[in-house]
Design a protein around this motif. Structure first.
Motif, PDB file in Angstrom:
ATOM      1  N   SER A  79       0.830  -1.196   0.000  1.00 62.24           N
ATOM      2  CA  SER A  79       0.000   0.000   0.000  1.00 62.24           C
ATOM      3  C   SER A  79       0.869   1.252   0.000  1.00 62.24           C
ATOM      4  CB  SER A  79      -0.879   0.009   1.248  1.00 62.24           C
ATOM      5  OG  SER A  79      -0.076   0.147   2.414  1.00 62.24           O
ATOM      6  N   VAL A  80       0.247   2.398  -0.212  1.00 63.13           N
ATOM      7  CA  VAL A  80       0.965   3.669  -0.128  1.00 63.13           C
ATOM      8  C   VAL A  80       1.582   3.822   1.257  1.00 63.13           C
ATOM      9  CG1 VAL A  80       0.726   6.183  -0.195  1.00 63.13           C
ATOM     10  CG2 VAL A  80      -0.484   4.780  -1.878  1.00 63.13           C
ATOM     11  N   GLU A  81       0.845   3.427   2.278  1.00 65.20           N
ATOM     12  CA  GLU A  81       1.351   3.516   3.651  1.00 65.20           C
ATOM     13  C   GLU A  81       2.599   2.656   3.845  1.00 65.20           C
ATOM     14  OE1 GLU A  81      -2.566   5.022   3.361  1.00 65.20           O
ATOM     15  OE2 GLU A  81      -1.858   2.995   2.832  1.00 65.20           O
ATOM     16  N   ASP A  82       2.581   1.455   3.285  1.00 62.01           N
ATOM     17  CA  ASP A  82       3.759   0.590   3.366  1.00 62.01           C
ATOM     18  C   ASP A  82       4.951   1.225   2.659  1.00 62.01           C
ATOM     19  OD1 ASP A  82       2.342  -1.361   4.732  1.00 62.01           O
ATOM     20  OD2 ASP A  82       1.877  -2.508   2.923  1.00 62.01           O
ATOM     21  N   LEU A  83       4.719   1.745   1.468  1.00 53.58           N
ATOM     22  CA  LEU A  83       5.794   2.321   0.654  1.00 53.58           C
ATOM     23  C   LEU A  83       6.362   3.582   1.281  1.00 53.58           C
ATOM     24  CD1 LEU A  83       4.048   1.782  -2.766  1.00 53.58           C
ATOM     25  CD2 LEU A  83       6.151   0.638  -2.047  1.00 53.58           C
ATOM     26  N   ASP A  84       5.546   4.302   2.030  1.00 54.52           N
ATOM     27  CA  ASP A  84       5.982   5.556   2.652  1.00 54.52           C
ATOM     28  C   ASP A  84       6.584   5.362   4.039  1.00 54.52           C
ATOM     29  OD1 ASP A  84       5.054   6.924   0.460  1.00 54.52           O
ATOM     30  OD2 ASP A  84       3.330   7.821   1.463  1.00 54.52           O
ATOM     31  N   TYR A  85       6.425   4.189   4.630  1.00 54.61           N
ATOM     32  CA  TYR A  85       6.825   3.981   6.021  1.00 54.61           C
ATOM     33  C   TYR A  85       8.328   4.195   6.216  1.00 54.61           C
ATOM     34  CZ  TYR A  85       7.676   1.686  10.490  1.00 54.61           C
ATOM     35  OH  TYR A  85       8.082   1.396  11.768  1.00 54.61           O
ATOM     36  N   ILE A  86       8.670   4.977   7.227  1.00 52.36           N
ATOM     37  CA  ILE A  86      10.062   5.244   7.581  1.00 52.36           C
ATOM     38  C   ILE A  86      10.291   4.734   9.002  1.00 52.36           C
ATOM     39  CG2 ILE A  86      11.794   7.025   7.999  1.00 52.36           C
ATOM     40  CD1 ILE A  86      10.483   8.664   5.782  1.00 52.36           C
ATOM     41  N   TYR A  87      11.224   3.836   9.164  1.00 50.54           N
ATOM     42  CA  TYR A  87      11.437   3.153  10.442  1.00 50.54           C
ATOM     43  C   TYR A  87      11.998   4.091  11.509  1.00 50.54           C
ATOM     44  CZ  TYR A  87      13.168  -0.325  13.763  1.00 50.54           C
ATOM     45  OH  TYR A  87      13.425  -1.059  14.905  1.00 50.54           O
ATOM     46  N   ASP A  88      13.000   4.909  11.122  1.00 51.10           N
ATOM     47  CA  ASP A  88      13.568   5.871  12.059  1.00 51.10           C
ATOM     48  C   ASP A  88      14.143   7.050  11.279  1.00 51.10           C
ATOM     49  OD1 ASP A  88      16.113   5.102  11.097  1.00 51.10           O
ATOM     50  OD2 ASP A  88      16.393   3.647  12.712  1.00 51.10           O
ATOM     51  N   ASP A  89      14.775   7.967  11.992  1.00 51.49           N
ATOM     52  CA  ASP A  89      15.247   9.205  11.364  1.00 51.49           C
ATOM     53  C   ASP A  89      16.360   8.989  10.351  1.00 51.49           C
ATOM     54  OD1 ASP A  89      13.436  10.602  12.875  1.00 51.49           O
ATOM     55  OD2 ASP A  89      14.898  11.248  14.394  1.00 51.49           O
ATOM     56  N   ASP A  90      16.989   7.834  10.369  1.00 51.54           N
ATOM     57  CA  ASP A  90      18.093   7.567   9.445  1.00 51.54           C
ATOM     58  C   ASP A  90      17.708   6.595   8.330  1.00 51.54           C
ATOM     59  OD1 ASP A  90      19.961   9.181  10.850  1.00 51.54           O
ATOM     60  OD2 ASP A  90      20.194   7.592  12.342  1.00 51.54           O
ATOM     61  N   SER A  91      16.459   6.166   8.318  1.00 50.74           N
ATOM     62  CA  SER A  91      16.025   5.162   7.340  1.00 50.74           C
ATOM     63  C   SER A  91      15.444   5.810   6.089  1.00 50.74           C
ATOM     64  CB  SER A  91      14.967   4.246   7.959  1.00 50.74           C
ATOM     65  OG  SER A  91      15.490   3.537   9.057  1.00 50.74           O
TER      66      SER A  91
END
Length: 218
Positions: A79-91
């Motif tokens: 999904s768009v949410e999956d594709l946009d997900y950022i795990y942390d500030d360096d990911s």
């Protein structure tokens, strides 16, 4: 000869790259071989010469195709949410990494097919793809809100351009050595194998991030 950290060089050079959507108009010499469709699914595990290409180029194409298939399986139905997900500030997001793969391939197209020197990239490419090439903070801010087809179209269009250009060339071109390449004498075969190896590297990152998506916990 000057030495250059390989990882730093790849990161810096990628700032000038990426493959685009419908921006390409294929021009130049008539293909040496008729351009085939992408390798059929049941042919993916046969690494070796492919119809439509010289023997070594066909072998390279089979490796590129195999690696691309592995990436596409990982992101299927995201999904768009999956594709946009950022795990942390360096990911980086999975979407940004997909666009980054297209960026790297475009970089090597410009260099090996068009013979462009460092920094001599078309303004259109710089404007369209520099963020995806460099990843990092700017990519985290701007590469989002796109569905999977957006990224697949970019990857597909870049790859189609590569295949068309490979069909115009032969093994002599593939083996040609660049004595001035920053990490030492390097032939076109090695440069394009790096495109495959680079995709494999991000494949591992996508696997890691996919297992940590909020949707995977549901």
């Amino acid at each position: 000869m000057k030495t250059l950290n390989r990882r730093k060089f790849i990161k810096q050079s990628s700032l000038f790259t990426v493959g685009a959507g419908s921006m390409f108009t294929l021009t130049g010499a008539t293909p040496i071989h008729p351009v085939p469709a992408m390798t059929a699914k049941d042919d993916l595990n046969i690494i070796g010469p492919k119809e439509g290409f010289s023997p070594h180029i066909g072998t390279l194409v089979s490796m590129l195709n195999w690696m691309r298939y592995v990436i596409l399986i990982l992101v299927k139905r995201m999904s768009v949410e999956d594709l946009d997900y950022i795990y942390d500030d360096d990911s980086n997001s999975i979407g940004a990494m997909l666009l980054h793969l297209a960026a790297t391939e475009r970089f090597y197209q410009l260099h090996t097919f068009e013979g462009r020197t460092w920094g001599d990239w078309p303004e259109e490419d710089m404007e369209k793809w520099s963020v995806a090439s460099g990843l990092g903070d700017e990519a985290r801010k701007t590469i989002k809100g796109h569905d999977l087809d957006f990224y697949l179209d970019a990857l597909k269009t870049v790859r189609e351009h590569s295949l068309a250009e490979f069909a115009k060339r032969d093994d002599e071109w593939l083996m040609k050595v660049d004595e001035d390449w920053p990490w030492g004498p390097t032939n076109n075969y090695c440069k394009w194998f790096h495109v495959c190896e680079h995709e494999s590297n991000h494949n591992g990152q996508v696997k890691w991030l996919r297992s940590r998506l909020p949707s995977s916990k549901k």
